[in-house]
Design a protein around this motif. Structure first.
Motif, mmCIF file in Angstrom:
data_model
loop_
_atom_site.group_PDB
_atom_site.id
_atom_site.type_symbol
_atom_site.label_atom_id
_atom_site.label_comp_id
_atom_site.label_asym_id
_atom_site.label_seq_id
_atom_site.Cartn_x
_atom_site.Cartn_y
_atom_site.Cartn_z
ATOM 1 N N ALA A 31 53.996 44.229 36.026
ATOM 2 C CA ALA A 31 52.786 43.581 35.504
ATOM 3 C C ALA A 31 51.623 44.551 35.307
ATOM 4 O O ALA A 31 50.637 44.197 34.662
ATOM 5 N N VAL A 65 47.234 42.460 40.604
ATOM 6 C CA VAL A 65 48.603 41.948 40.576
ATOM 7 C C VAL A 65 49.014 41.608 42.001
ATOM 8 O O VAL A 65 48.839 42.416 42.913
ATOM 9 N N GLN A 111 46.537 30.351 41.913
ATOM 10 C CA GLN A 111 45.831 31.069 40.848
ATOM 11 C C GLN A 111 44.479 30.429 40.496
ATOM 12 O O GLN A 111 43.470 31.133 40.385
ATOM 13 N N HIS A 141 47.263 38.375 38.226
ATOM 14 C CA HIS A 141 48.611 38.011 37.777
ATOM 15 C C HIS A 141 49.578 38.037 38.951
ATOM 16 O O HIS A 141 49.378 38.779 39.907
#
Ligand SMILES: [Zn+2]
Length: 318
Positions: free
Chosen positions: A129, A262, A275, A296
């Motif tokens: 990512a 990440v 999230q 992410h």
């Protein structure tokens, strides 16, 4: 085995429970893997033999010239420059073990050592990512919290290459006792271990929760499962977990100004539940220019540790 591309490396993920190995190609693809239960009682010498066996297992049929080396990722603190494990709290007897020198002798291959959080960060940077990003922060949230920082297109190392012990920044001065001896470290507040503890501490106040049936055996995994099933108590715990993660992430945004954060580790398997809360916390508490930085989930999933360990071999060869 699919057709490997480029040089190959073996990644070793040395943990308190398992030693895992994988043969990884230069594109980050896992070609073979093997694992065994860590011989904690046998001490470093026994584990060296286990690693040697695993390397043999995953490299069957690989020509030595195709093998760039072996990357070992282990819990810190360790001195990756000296190739020395300083101690592993979950493995008794692992004090000042010159693991790189010992493995080089045993394997006759180049060996590099890296903190597991930093190794996973490098893996996500090269193959996951964080690919193509110049600045990003990787956090792993599981039993503890660790991670790595990629700043200005390189791995941030610091003195004795010990930078980025992200889990031990203080986020609550009067908070929970941490394994390091301090109070209120981020890891003591927001790790999977802390999430399980928070559930157990508050269970008596939630007689309607499905977690009540589990009593003192409740762990973070149970909290996540209950939250996914819509349990109100578990959802509230996850909302609080998102805030606690957000507190640390806001600090990281201000410190390193990454393009993205990440998140990997066991708790990140519940990333969809976290999230929104993390993003809201950032929007409310980061300084305005930092509020839009995305968070992410890690892309390498279960392979992060192994691909990360192998990727330090490729990174060392760059
Ligand atoms: Zn700590």
């Amino acid at each position: 085995m699919s057709t490997p591309r480029g040089p190959l490396a073996v990644g070793i993920d040395l943990g308190g429970t398992q030693v895992r190995a994988a043969l990884v190609d230069a594109q980050g693809a896992v070609l073979a893997r093997a694992a065994t239960r860590t011989d904690a009682v046998g001490g470093p010498w026994a584990v060296m033999q286990q690693i040697k066996g695993l390397v043999g297992e995953v490299t069957q049929g690989v020509l030595r010239p195709d093998l760039a080396g072996v990357g070992v990722s282990a819990p810190g603190p360790l001195d990756s420059e000296a190739g020395m494990i300083v101690c592993i709290p979950t493995l008794p007897g692992w004090i000042d073990v010159p693991i790189v020198a010992l493995l080089k002798d045993a394997l006759r291959l180049p060996v590099v050592l890296e903190n597991d959080g930093v190794a996973a960060a490098i893996g996500e940077w090269r193959f996951g990512a964080g690919r193509s990003l110049r600045d990003f922060v990787y956090i792993t949230v599981s039993t503890g919290i660790g991670g790595g920082v990629i700043a200005d297109g390189r791995v941030l190392r610091g003195r004795r290459r010990m930078a980025a012990h992200l889990g031990h920044m203080t986020t609550a001065p009067e908070g929970e006792l941490c394994s390091c001896g301090n109070r209120g470290c981020w890891e003591a507040q927001a790790s999977g271990t802390a999430l399980g503890q928070a559930a157990r501490d508050r269970l008596a106040s939630a007689p309607a929760s499905s977690l009540t049936a589990l009593g003192p055996a409740v762990t973070a995994v149970d909290v996540v499962a209950a939250a996914q099933a819509g349990d109100a108590f578990a959802c509230a715990l996850m909302a609080r977990e998102a805030e606690l993660l957000g507190i640390g992430i806001v600090n990281l945004l201000h410190l390193y100004s990454p393009e993205a954060v990440v998140m990997g580790g066991g708790v990140s398997q519940a990333f969809d539940l976290l999230q929104a809360g993390i993003t809201q916390w950032i929007a409310a508490h980061a300084m305005p220019p930092f509020r839009t930085v995305p968070v992410h989930a890690a892309a390498l999933g279960q392979n992060a540790g192994l691909v990360g360990a192998a990727s330090i071999v490729f990174a060392a060869a760059d």
